[in-house]
Write a protein that holds these residues in place. Structure first.
Motif, PDB file in Angstrom:
ATOM      1  N   MET A   1       0.875  -1.221   0.079  1.00 25.47           N
ATOM      2  CA  MET A   1       0.060   0.066  -0.046  1.00 25.47           C
ATOM      3  C   MET A   1       0.889   1.400  -0.159  1.00 25.47           C
ATOM      4  O   MET A   1       0.672   2.298  -0.784  1.00 25.47           O
ATOM      5  CB  MET A   1      -0.963  -0.140   1.141  1.00 25.47           C
ATOM      6  CG  MET A   1      -1.565   1.509   1.431  1.00 25.47           C
ATOM      7  SD  MET A   1      -3.050   1.387  -0.028  1.00 25.47           S
ATOM      8  CE  MET A   1      -3.612   3.243   0.536  1.00 25.47           C
ATOM      9  N   TYR A   2       2.080   1.208   0.781  1.00 24.68           N
ATOM     10  CA  TYR A   2       2.785   2.386   0.925  1.00 24.68           C
ATOM     11  C   TYR A   2       4.195   2.269   0.258  1.00 24.68           C
ATOM     12  O   TYR A   2       5.071   2.817   0.812  1.00 24.68           O
ATOM     13  CB  TYR A   2       3.037   2.905   2.439  1.00 24.68           C
ATOM     14  CG  TYR A   2       1.674   3.051   3.098  1.00 24.68           C
ATOM     15  CD1 TYR A   2       0.778   3.951   2.749  1.00 24.68           C
ATOM     16  CD2 TYR A   2       0.941   1.983   4.003  1.00 24.68           C
ATOM     17  CE1 TYR A   2      -0.683   3.989   3.422  1.00 24.68           C
ATOM     18  CE2 TYR A   2      -0.190   2.157   4.888  1.00 24.68           C
ATOM     19  CZ  TYR A   2      -1.128   3.063   4.348  1.00 24.68           C
ATOM     20  OH  TYR A   2      -2.374   3.316   4.952  1.00 24.68           O
ATOM     21  N   GLU A   3       4.150   1.613  -0.622  1.00 22.76           N
ATOM     22  CA  GLU A   3       5.261   1.111  -1.503  1.00 22.76           C
ATOM     23  C   GLU A   3       6.191   2.364  -1.925  1.00 22.76           C
ATOM     24  O   GLU A   3       7.517   2.534  -1.864  1.00 22.76           O
ATOM     25  CB  GLU A   3       5.117   0.307  -2.535  1.00 22.76           C
ATOM     26  CG  GLU A   3       4.716  -1.337  -2.120  1.00 22.76           C
ATOM     27  CD  GLU A   3       3.347  -1.441  -2.034  1.00 22.76           C
ATOM     28  OE1 GLU A   3       2.600  -0.331  -1.940  1.00 22.76           O
ATOM     29  OE2 GLU A   3       2.864  -2.367  -1.636  1.00 22.76           O
ATOM     30  N   SER A 168      -1.034  -3.258   6.104  1.00 19.58           N
ATOM     31  CA  SER A 168       0.055  -2.261   5.880  1.00 19.58           C
ATOM     32  C   SER A 168      -0.320  -1.028   7.036  1.00 19.58           C
ATOM     33  O   SER A 168      -1.464  -0.687   7.110  1.00 19.58           O
ATOM     34  CB  SER A 168      -0.061  -1.690   4.797  1.00 19.58           C
ATOM     35  OG  SER A 168       0.285  -2.503   3.447  1.00 19.58           O
ATOM     36  N   LEU A 169       0.685  -0.942   7.811  1.00 15.21           N
ATOM     37  CA  LEU A 169       0.827   0.163   8.955  1.00 15.21           C
ATOM     38  C   LEU A 169       1.865   0.902   8.591  1.00 15.21           C
ATOM     39  O   LEU A 169       2.896   0.839   8.302  1.00 15.21           O
ATOM     40  CB  LEU A 169       0.811  -0.386  10.297  1.00 15.21           C
ATOM     41  CG  LEU A 169       1.099   0.469  11.283  1.00 15.21           C
ATOM     42  CD1 LEU A 169      -0.138   1.248  11.795  1.00 15.21           C
ATOM     43  CD2 LEU A 169       1.633   0.082  12.511  1.00 15.21           C
ATOM     44  N   ASN A 181      -5.338  -4.922   2.433  1.00 20.66           N
ATOM     45  CA  ASN A 181      -5.408  -5.146   0.894  1.00 20.66           C
ATOM     46  C   ASN A 181      -5.380  -4.027   0.101  1.00 20.66           C
ATOM     47  O   ASN A 181      -6.365  -3.884  -0.896  1.00 20.66           O
ATOM     48  CB  ASN A 181      -6.730  -6.131   0.561  1.00 20.66           C
ATOM     49  CG  ASN A 181      -6.429  -7.851   1.015  1.00 20.66           C
ATOM     50  OD1 ASN A 181      -5.300  -8.065   1.262  1.00 20.66           O
ATOM     51  ND2 ASN A 181      -7.231  -8.443   0.413  1.00 20.66           N
ATOM     52  N   ASN A 182      -4.417  -3.113   0.380  1.00 23.41           N
ATOM     53  CA  ASN A 182      -4.450  -1.677  -0.166  1.00 23.41           C
ATOM     54  C   ASN A 182      -5.766  -0.834  -0.210  1.00 23.41           C
ATOM     55  O   ASN A 182      -5.646   0.184  -0.912  1.00 23.41           O
ATOM     56  CB  ASN A 182      -4.112  -2.173  -1.815  1.00 23.41           C
ATOM     57  CG  ASN A 182      -2.870  -2.554  -1.940  1.00 23.41           C
ATOM     58  OD1 ASN A 182      -2.091  -2.416  -1.155  1.00 23.41           O
ATOM     59  ND2 ASN A 182      -2.464  -3.730  -2.904  1.00 23.41           N
ATOM     60  N   LEU A 183      -6.481  -1.094   0.768  1.00 24.02           N
ATOM     61  CA  LEU A 183      -7.755  -0.314   0.806  1.00 24.02           C
ATOM     62  C   LEU A 183      -7.489   0.594   2.025  1.00 24.02           C
ATOM     63  O   LEU A 183      -7.395  -0.263   3.492  1.00 24.02           O
ATOM     64  CB  LEU A 183      -9.099  -0.839   1.100  1.00 24.02           C
ATOM     65  CG  LEU A 183     -10.271  -0.092   1.682  1.00 24.02           C
ATOM     66  CD1 LEU A 183     -10.620   0.729   0.565  1.00 24.02           C
ATOM     67  CD2 LEU A 183     -11.432  -1.398   1.975  1.00 24.02           C
ATOM     68  N   GLU A 184      -7.145   1.841   2.103  1.00 22.53           N
ATOM     69  CA  GLU A 184      -6.923   2.510   3.511  1.00 22.53           C
ATOM     70  C   GLU A 184      -7.861   2.793   4.211  1.00 22.53           C
ATOM     71  O   GLU A 184      -9.103   3.121   3.952  1.00 22.53           O
ATOM     72  CB  GLU A 184      -6.302   3.766   3.009  1.00 22.53           C
ATOM     73  CG  GLU A 184      -5.745   4.537   4.412  1.00 22.53           C
ATOM     74  CD  GLU A 184      -4.814   5.603   4.125  1.00 22.53           C
ATOM     75  OE1 GLU A 184      -3.527   5.415   4.209  1.00 22.53           O
ATOM     76  OE2 GLU A 184      -5.021   6.923   3.863  1.00 22.53           O
TER      77      GLU A 184
END
Length: 224
Positions: A1-3, A168-169, A181-184
């Motif tokens: 997500m934050y790549e 992702s954090l 799953n890439n949904l913030e």
């Protein structure tokens, strides 16, 4: 997500076998196995014991303040709760594992009103009737029990979870972001006053509430 925000990989653990967690620190009683080349955690004590049956599993590495943490999570059976502690450290400048602190054994009170400060995000909450009917991800800050942000939980119940979910954090300076799953799902900016001073570097740890059984894999921590 934050790549696009990360700088470098600081830590990686596939959670494939027992040797991968040899230096982790367990607080409470937990059964860990690797039946599918991923780490499965379940309570070792009966859930009827309440908080005594819960546990926290700490990575032994202390990370800097500005990081992205990623891992894969799959619930296998419920009820229960899954949580990540981050930016966790001892109070009064002491290390989280300072030997002068009272031994922590998994009871939640020890983690939000004990000898430590931390953020903790609960991202799979199926432990009470109201939480099972309205699913949320909750971000809390401690010392204290401050609910500082909240978002919807998109992970289905365990019997409908067919695969792993990528979590992702993001934490940089006073900003926190959280995604599945890439949904913030939420963002939070800490003013460093309302809920205590800013939390900087610290440890990460996985917490489960009995009788949840869940699997984990592909832990990665990046600097940002």
């Amino acid at each position: 997500m934050y790549e696009d925000l990360v700088k470098e990989l600081l830590y990686e653990n596939p959670f494939e076998k027992a040797e991968d967690i040899a230096n982790f620190k367990m607080e409470g009683s937990c059964k860990i196995s690797f039946p599918n080349s991923c780490m499965r955690m379940e309570n070792a004590l009966d859930a009827s014991l309440g908080q005594k049956s819960n546990y926290v599993f700490w990575c032994d590495k202390k990370f800097p303040s500005d990081i992205v943490v990623e891992w894969d999570f799959k619930p296998l059976s419920e009820p229960g709760l899954a949580m990540l502690f981050f930016a966790a450290d001892g109070k009064d400048g002491k290390d989280l594992f300072d030997e002068s602190f009272k031994k922590r054994t998994g009871e939640y009170q020890m983690y939000h009103h004990g000898d430590m400060n931390a953020f903790h995000v609960s991202y799979f909450r199926r432990k009470q009737d109201d939480e099972r009917s309205f699913h949320t991800c909750n971000l809390r800050k401690s010392y204290g029990f401050y609910l500082v942000s909240q978002g919807a939980d998109p992970i289905p119940d365990a019997d409908e979870a067919k695969d792993f979910y990528h979590i992702s954090l993001y934490k940089k300076e006073n900003k926190i972001r959280f995604a599945i799953n890439n949904l913030e799902l939420f963002q939070f900016e800490d003013d460093g006053k309302t809920y205590g001073s800013l939390l900087k570097d610290g440890y990460i740890g996985f917490r489960q509430m009995a009788p949840l059984v869940a699997e984990y894999r592909n832990l990665k921590v990046y600097s940002v």
